[in-house]
Design a protein around this motif. Structure first.
Motif, PDB file in Angstrom:
ATOM      1  N   HIS A 183       0.819  -1.212   0.000  1.00 35.79           N
ATOM      2  CA  HIS A 183       0.000   0.000   0.000  1.00 35.79           C
ATOM      3  C   HIS A 183       0.856   1.265   0.000  1.00 35.79           C
ATOM      4  N   ASN A 184       2.095   1.134  -0.404  1.00 36.81           N
ATOM      5  CA  ASN A 184       3.012   2.276  -0.478  1.00 36.81           C
ATOM      6  C   ASN A 184       3.094   2.747  -1.929  1.00 36.81           C
ATOM      7  N   PRO A 185       2.545   3.931  -2.252  1.00 39.77           N
ATOM      8  CA  PRO A 185       2.536   4.399  -3.648  1.00 39.77           C
ATOM      9  C   PRO A 185       3.929   4.612  -4.222  1.00 39.77           C
ATOM     10  N   GLU A 186       4.919   4.873  -3.362  1.00 43.53           N
ATOM     11  CA  GLU A 186       6.275   5.044  -3.869  1.00 43.53           C
ATOM     12  C   GLU A 186       6.844   3.740  -4.411  1.00 43.53           C
ATOM     13  N   ASN A 196       0.028   3.333  -8.416  1.00 45.70           N
ATOM     14  CA  ASN A 196      -1.377   3.541  -8.078  1.00 45.70           C
ATOM     15  C   ASN A 196      -1.835   2.413  -7.145  1.00 45.70           C
ATOM     16  N   VAL A 197      -2.003   2.739  -5.869  1.00 44.67           N
ATOM     17  CA  VAL A 197      -2.353   1.722  -4.868  1.00 44.67           C
ATOM     18  C   VAL A 197      -3.722   1.120  -5.149  1.00 44.67           C
TER      19      VAL A 197
END
Length: 382
Positions: free
Chosen positions: A215-218, A222-223
């Motif tokens: 769940h980390n967008p980095e 796109n989560v």
């Protein structure tokens, strides 16, 4: 369709081994806590044997060649091997810890036209990285090597295997990679030792931490898209192959043993006894691997995740059945989407019904090599 995907499809249609991962040695100057290799030399292929093998690989149609170990720079003939590979027009990638790379080695890699150098970094903090590698000063030497490589204009990627000991340092390693101008890849996979010892799996990060990564967008972009529920599988999924292992790629050990993948320890032949192309075309083991479609997987074919799971047939094989599920990948699918896999539901049902039957796992050679370099569990950082 990208050029690479077009190449892969063409290779699949023609039965060509587009990519080969070749370990030149299992010897290493580090003793990483999560490594499952036997670092003794059991009779590595000689320079002449490797040179002959490279000719055979070129004749078979191989284009992408990954050279690794162990620590690949432990081979004194490394540059001779790379030079031979480049003369044969392989696209060469080198995997290393970088400890033995100085400015001179970096310049030589550039002169030879190596496409990419992948270097393992476990923490931006020396006390954590060095504790994992068990080599004092290794982080400083690795960072120095990356700077040398980048100064020569080489493409460098930083690979971070995330485990309990370094999970909190994941963002620090990503920032370090950016500072150094390197790509960043994260891999949460810990592979069991191949002598049957599964104690190393205790190093895996807990589910909540893995969920945090997903769940980390980095890391994933796109989560919402990455963690979305899987769409209903179509016929193309049912008729599809589990992965590229044995189809367009394979792995060769320092002793000439051929396997479907670096993380799929199914002995399929040895290039010291047979020509590579004969193994590739005629090995009963590789033929069996190629015969399997998603629809042939007893549990996974009924799973909602069948079209989107990162299921590794090699990990499934080490659990007892190459057609079975990989419990680690089942967990990843669940933590990514919140939807239980068919395997998880079956295990819960069996647990409620009574004790599970114990299965004796196969025991591959104790010296067999490292993780799958093309593992779909790897996540490229932003």
């Amino acid at each position: 369709m990208t050029l690479l995907s077009e190449m892969n499809q063409r290779a699949l249609d023609l039965g060509v081994p587009l990519s080969v991962h070749l370990d030149l040695t299992y010897r290493c100057n580090e003793r990483c806590v999560h490594c499952y290799l036997d670092h003794d030399d059991h009779g590595e292929m000689t320079t002449a044997e490797v040179a002959d093998l490279l000719v055979q690989l070129a004749d078979a149609g191989v284009f992408f060649l990954s050279l690794s170990g162990g620590e690949v720079f432990m081979r004194r003939d490394l540059f001779e091997i790379i030079e031979k590979a480049r003369r044969l027009l392989f696209n060469v990638k080198v995997k290393t810890n970088g400890v033995m790379i100085s400015k001179e080695e970096a310049a030589r890699l550039r002169q030879l036209g190596v496409e990419q150098i992948q270097i393992s970094v476990y923490s931006h903090r020396p006390e954590v990285h060095d504790a994992i590698t068990k080599l004092p000063g290794s982080l400083a030497r690795t960072i120095r090597a990356i700077r040398f490589l980048k100064s020569e204009g080489l493409k460098v990627s930083v690979s971070n295997v995330v485990m309990r000991a370094n999970f909190v340092d994941q963002s620090g390693v990503m920032m370090l990679a950016r500072e150094l101008g390197a790509e960043y890849m994260l891999d949460p996979t810990i592979t069991p030792k191949l002598d049957g010892d599964r104690s190393i799996l205790a190093l895996r990060i807990p589910g909540n931490d893995l969920k945090q990564i997903f769940h980390n967008p980095e890391l994933v972009g796109n989560v919402e898209e990455f963690c979305a529920a899987p769409p209903p599988p179509g016929e193309d999924v049912s008729e599809g192959f589990p992965c590229s292992a044995g189809h367009t790629a394979c792995y060769i050990s320092p002793y000439g043993d051929v396997f479907p993948c670096v993380q799929f320890p199914l002995p399929s032949g040895n290039v010291r006894r047979q020509r590579f192309l004969d193994i590739w075309r005629d090995s009963p083991q590789l033929k069996e691997v190629r015969s399997i479609r998603a629809k042939d997987l007893p549990t996974c074919s009924t799973c909602a995740h069948v079209g989107t799971c990162t299921r590794c047939p090699g990990l499934a094989y080490m659990e007892g059945n190459m057609r079975g599920p990989s419990t680690a990948d089942c967990e990843k699918s669940f933590l990514r989407t919140g939807i239980e896999s068919a395997n998880m539901l079956a295990r819960a049902h069996a647990a409620a019904a009574g004790p599970l039957i114990q299965i004796q796992l196969p025991t591959p050679p104790s010296y067999l090599g490292p993780r799958c370099e093309s593992s779909s569990s790897q996540l490229p950082g932003a």
